[in-house]
Design a protein around this motif. Structure first.
Motif, mmCIF file in Angstrom:
data_model
loop_
_atom_site.group_PDB
_atom_site.id
_atom_site.type_symbol
_atom_site.label_atom_id
_atom_site.label_comp_id
_atom_site.label_asym_id
_atom_site.label_seq_id
_atom_site.Cartn_x
_atom_site.Cartn_y
_atom_site.Cartn_z
ATOM 1 N N THR A 1 -20.256 -24.509 0.500
ATOM 2 C CA THR A 1 -19.670 -25.687 1.126
ATOM 3 C C THR A 1 -20.386 -25.941 2.444
ATOM 4 O OG1 THR A 1 -17.582 -26.694 1.830
ATOM 5 C CG2 THR A 1 -17.878 -24.353 2.330
ATOM 6 N N GLU B 1 -16.574 -27.295 6.763
ATOM 7 C CA GLU B 1 -15.487 -27.080 5.813
ATOM 8 C C GLU B 1 -15.165 -25.592 5.690
ATOM 9 O OE1 GLU B 1 -12.402 -28.535 3.856
ATOM 10 O OE2 GLU B 1 -13.943 -29.744 4.856
ATOM 11 N N ARG C 1 -12.903 -24.652 8.451
ATOM 12 C CA ARG C 1 -11.537 -25.156 8.284
ATOM 13 C C ARG C 1 -10.735 -24.356 7.258
ATOM 14 N NH1 ARG C 1 -14.387 -30.264 8.521
ATOM 15 N NH2 ARG C 1 -13.889 -31.349 10.460
ATOM 16 N N GLN C 2 -11.388 -23.935 6.178
ATOM 17 C CA GLN C 2 -10.662 -23.338 5.056
ATOM 18 C C GLN C 2 -10.449 -21.830 5.163
ATOM 19 O OE1 GLN C 2 -11.985 -24.340 1.103
ATOM 20 N NE2 GLN C 2 -12.700 -26.373 1.709
#
Length: 332
Positions: free
Chosen positions: A189, A193, A196-197
């Motif tokens: 990714t 991202e 964030r994840q």
């Protein structure tokens, strides 16, 4: 032909002497790190062998060239501490150890993660004092957590495989995606991202001009509250001032670092009888949810054996005017 080894520790001598028997290079071991303050001691040597905290600036390399040095051998994978343009300009060959037991570093990253999470270091000290209380030792399951891996070279790949074995969801960011990891279930990714994840983020990338202070107040703001961050790569990837603020604000729940941006003044030395003037590292070590180890992720018998064998082999080849077998070992 003589090589001068800087930042030499007793274990360096053990392993290099062991594997130098059949090669026969003369090695002079010096404990001091290489930099402008000591470069003039180099004399009658075809090369220098250096480690992560040696500083090979353009001026240092110019002096080495004047003294007839033809080889700079890094006994590590990273080379951010060497001015490669200067080495090329002065006709000095530079080699490194592109891969040495990547599992050693990956396993240490996992050890730091488990220690921080399950607080085994604190439990050990408690029990020794006959304190068998579990209060304050609560951890969390790694199973089904999202683990973000930045850098999926050989070390990052090994780390990904271990975390998949724990039943984690593994996501990754790298400029070059690894088809084998994708097949195993790793999802690539964007860097943003991933921030964030991820419940857990582990850094396994080299330090470059582009990713200096990769972890800073802006990237930390993207992360989940209580994120766990592990760094076994290079200290300069993390802005220490910003990570301290994130720890104070409980943005970072756990921090494990085997590297530190000012480590050359501290690591690989016994300072137990000294007053440490680095207030930043003292502040970091004051947090109960921070684990610091002194650049020991590489420190296994297998890794040290490979470092000595590959470094000596590369030096021997370059002395003969030949190229080392592993083309990735040659930087200039």
């Amino acid at each position: 032909m003589k090589i001068i080894m800087f930042s030499a520790q007793p274990y360096d001598k053990v392993f290099f002497d062991r594997y130098n028997v059949d090669i026969g290079i003369e090695i002079e071991y010096l404990e001091t790190h290489l930099g402008p303050h000591i470069v003039n001691v180099v004399d009658n040597a075809i090369g220098v062998c250096v480690f992560v905290n040696d500083k090979l600036t353009a001026d240092v390399i110019a002096t080495l060239a004047q003294k007839g040095v033809k080889i700079i051998a890094l006994r590590c994978a990273g080379f951010n501490n060497v001015d490669l343009d200067a080495a090329k300009r002065y006709g000095i060959r530079v080699c490194r150890v592109p891969a040495y037991s990547p599992e050693a570093v990956a396993e240490h990253a996992v050890a730091m993660l488990l220690t921080l999470n399950r607080k085994t270091h604190k439990a050990y000290n408690r029990v020794r004092e006959q304190n068998f209380s579990l209060t304050g030792l609560l951890g969390f399951n790694l199973h089904q957590k999202t683990v973000g891996v930045i850098g999926t070279g050989k070390i990052g790949r090994a780390f990904c495989k271990i975390m998949l074995g724990f039943g984690c969801r593994v996501i990754a960011y790298d400029l070059f995606e690894d088809a084998q990891l994708i097949e195993l279930g790793v999802n690539y990714t964007t860097q943003e991202e991933l921030m964030r994840q991820s419940d857990i983020i582990s850094l396994h990338c080299p330090l470059t001009a582009d990713n200096h202070y990769l972890i800073n107040k802006d990237t930390l703001a993207l992360m989940k509250d209580g994120v766990t961050l592990i760094n076994t790569s290079r200290g300069g990837l993390v802005c220490t001032a910003d990570i301290i603020e994130a720890l104070k604000q409980h943005k970072v729940g756990h921090l494990g670092i085997d590297v530190y941006e000012q480590e050359e003044k501290l690591f690989f030395r016994n300072l137990s009888e000294d007053i440490i003037e680095d207030d930043t590292i003292q502040r970091l070590m004051s947090f109960p949810n921070v684990l610091v180890t002194a650049h020991q992720a590489f420190f296994t018998d297998e890794a040290l054996s490979q470092i000595a064998q590959i470094t000596l082999g590369s030096i021997a080849s370059l002395i003969k005017g030949e190229e080392p077998e592993d083309s990735a070992a040659v930087l200039v």
